[in-house]
Write a protein that holds these residues in place. Sequence first.
Motif, PDB file in Angstrom:
ATOM      1  N   TYR A  89       0.795  -1.241   0.000  1.00 37.09           N
ATOM      2  CA  TYR A  89       0.000   0.000   0.000  1.00 37.09           C
ATOM      3  C   TYR A  89       0.827   1.290   0.000  1.00 37.09           C
ATOM      4  CZ  TYR A  89      -4.436  -2.476   0.733  1.00 37.09           C
ATOM      5  OH  TYR A  89      -5.539  -3.264   0.584  1.00 37.09           O
ATOM      6  N   ILE A  98      -2.245   7.911  -9.199  1.00 32.73           N
ATOM      7  CA  ILE A  98      -3.560   7.392  -8.786  1.00 32.73           C
ATOM      8  C   ILE A  98      -4.436   8.559  -8.311  1.00 32.73           C
ATOM      9  CG2 ILE A  98      -4.778   5.829  -7.185  1.00 32.73           C
ATOM     10  CD1 ILE A  98      -2.171   4.229  -6.981  1.00 32.73           C
ATOM     11  N   PRO A  99      -5.661   8.676  -8.857  1.00 31.61           N
ATOM     12  CA  PRO A  99      -6.524   9.777  -8.425  1.00 31.61           C
ATOM     13  C   PRO A  99      -6.849   9.680  -6.937  1.00 31.61           C
ATOM     14  CG  PRO A  99      -7.499   8.561 -10.273  1.00 31.61           C
ATOM     15  CD  PRO A  99      -6.280   7.813  -9.864  1.00 31.61           C
ATOM     16  N   GLU A 101      -9.518  10.031  -5.098  1.00 28.08           N
ATOM     17  CA  GLU A 101     -10.686   9.252  -4.634  1.00 28.08           C
ATOM     18  C   GLU A 101     -10.312   7.772  -4.538  1.00 28.08           C
ATOM     19  OE1 GLU A 101     -10.982  11.002  -7.687  1.00 28.08           O
ATOM     20  OE2 GLU A 101     -11.390  12.805  -6.501  1.00 28.08           O
ATOM     21  N   GLU A 102      -9.589   7.311  -5.564  1.00 25.57           N
ATOM     22  CA  GLU A 102      -9.175   5.914  -5.582  1.00 25.57           C
ATOM     23  C   GLU A 102      -8.190   5.634  -4.437  1.00 25.57           C
ATOM     24  OE1 GLU A 102      -6.989   3.113  -8.800  1.00 25.57           O
ATOM     25  OE2 GLU A 102      -8.135   4.801  -9.601  1.00 25.57           O
ATOM     26  N   LYS A 103      -7.265   6.600  -4.233  1.00 21.06           N
ATOM     27  CA  LYS A 103      -6.276   6.442  -3.162  1.00 21.06           C
ATOM     28  C   LYS A 103      -6.967   6.388  -1.804  1.00 21.06           C
ATOM     29  CE  LYS A 103      -2.047   8.702  -4.592  1.00 21.06           C
ATOM     30  NZ  LYS A 103      -0.953   9.534  -4.131  1.00 21.06           N
ATOM     31  N   THR A 104      -7.993   7.233  -1.641  1.00 22.66           N
ATOM     32  CA  THR A 104      -8.701   7.284  -0.364  1.00 22.66           C
ATOM     33  C   THR A 104      -9.289   5.909  -0.038  1.00 22.66           C
ATOM     34  OG1 THR A 104      -9.167   9.595  -0.714  1.00 22.66           O
ATOM     35  CG2 THR A 104     -10.559   8.486   0.876  1.00 22.66           C
ATOM     36  N   LYS A 105      -9.896   5.270  -1.033  1.00 26.65           N
ATOM     37  CA  LYS A 105     -10.462   3.919  -0.825  1.00 26.65           C
ATOM     38  C   LYS A 105      -9.364   2.932  -0.450  1.00 26.65           C
ATOM     39  CE  LYS A 105     -14.666   3.925  -3.554  1.00 26.65           C
ATOM     40  NZ  LYS A 105     -14.464   4.747  -4.772  1.00 26.65           N
ATOM     41  N   LEU A 106      -8.229   3.032  -1.158  1.00 25.93           N
ATOM     42  CA  LEU A 106      -7.118   2.119  -0.880  1.00 25.93           C
ATOM     43  C   LEU A 106      -6.589   2.317   0.545  1.00 25.93           C
ATOM     44  CD1 LEU A 106      -5.322   2.508  -4.323  1.00 25.93           C
ATOM     45  CD2 LEU A 106      -6.236   0.361  -3.409  1.00 25.93           C
ATOM     46  N   GLU A 109      -8.853   0.807   3.084  1.00 24.48           N
ATOM     47  CA  GLU A 109      -8.602  -0.638   3.094  1.00 24.48           C
ATOM     48  C   GLU A 109      -7.366  -0.951   3.939  1.00 24.48           C
ATOM     49  OE1 GLU A 109      -9.484  -1.818  -1.375  1.00 24.48           O
ATOM     50  OE2 GLU A 109      -7.526  -2.558  -0.701  1.00 24.48           O
TER      51      GLU A 109
END
Length: 308
Positions: A89, A98-99, A101-106, A109
């Motif tokens: 990660y 990586i945008p 929003e996508e990073k926030t989800k990652l 996780e």
Amino acid sequence: AVVRSLYQRRCLCSKMAMSQVVVREPDLLDRKKASIRNAGTSKLQVIADFDGTLTKYWCNGARGQTSHGLLQQGNAEYDAKRQMLYDYYHPLEISPSIPIEEKTKLMEEWWEKTHGLLIEGGLTYDAIKKSVADATISFRDGVVQLFEFLEEKDIPVVIFSAGLADIIEEVFRQKLHRSFKNIKVVSNRMQFDERGCLVAFKGKTIHVFNKNEHAIDMAAPIHDEFGNLDGSDVNGTFVKDRTNILLLGDGLGDLGMSDGVSFENRIAVGFLNSNIEKSLKDYSEAFDIVYLNDASMWGVFNLVSELC
Ligand code: TMP
């Protein structure tokens, strides 16, 4: 011409690197200083990131550890599992492609999995104490004197971290041998059972990209060093009423730490620890003052002395 301009940029960068501190707009900084000084200390609060901001990036020739990085659960299997998560990660956290929003989800996780492993792997408070005792971590020179000065002046300090509050507070106990009545740690806080085993995390998870959503927590009164409410901050007023901010961070995302306060003046100080040539332009545009080369906290101490 391109080569010359690249060469000039390199010279500028190395000159700035040698000079340790970069202020892009000295006049603006002077105006902010004057407004903050005129408003008085009762209007001022300090908001600081922990890892790489209050602590050294390099410590005795090795990379300083973070509050997450120093933790040894006393369970090799789980330490290895958390390291595997880090290896997967962390590159995603710092990837420029990586945008957000996508990073926030990652990141959600990652934090969820790590917190889960800490509980499942049977983390104890004793393991935290031992990890901190064995850790490669130290505060920047001048941090203690800065905190003492701020305590004397009744100026609250909110330490805002996506790391682990219990570890940060243990670092204070072991490395500084004292606590400060004006300091509140807003970070992920553990809940232990009567045997000292971790059973849960309190409240919403704070990760690197949602620090600003938790800015609201700063509006609460100052807690003591164990996170207990004492009913009021050092002046019996709420931190959100302090509309002049001195913000200390080491990442551009740290600027969001003051989002919960509708501030009148903010002086943002950035510690640029790595990728200096690539990041100096962005940092010097975003922060009022940028310190390079793992600088001490004495510059901030002098700044605060000028503000009070
Ligand atoms: P912060 O100290 O700037 O608030 O960010 C916390 C850092 O912790 C972030 O850069 C990622 C790191 N981290 C680990 O090293 N291990 C972990 O298990 C997790 C969840 C985060």
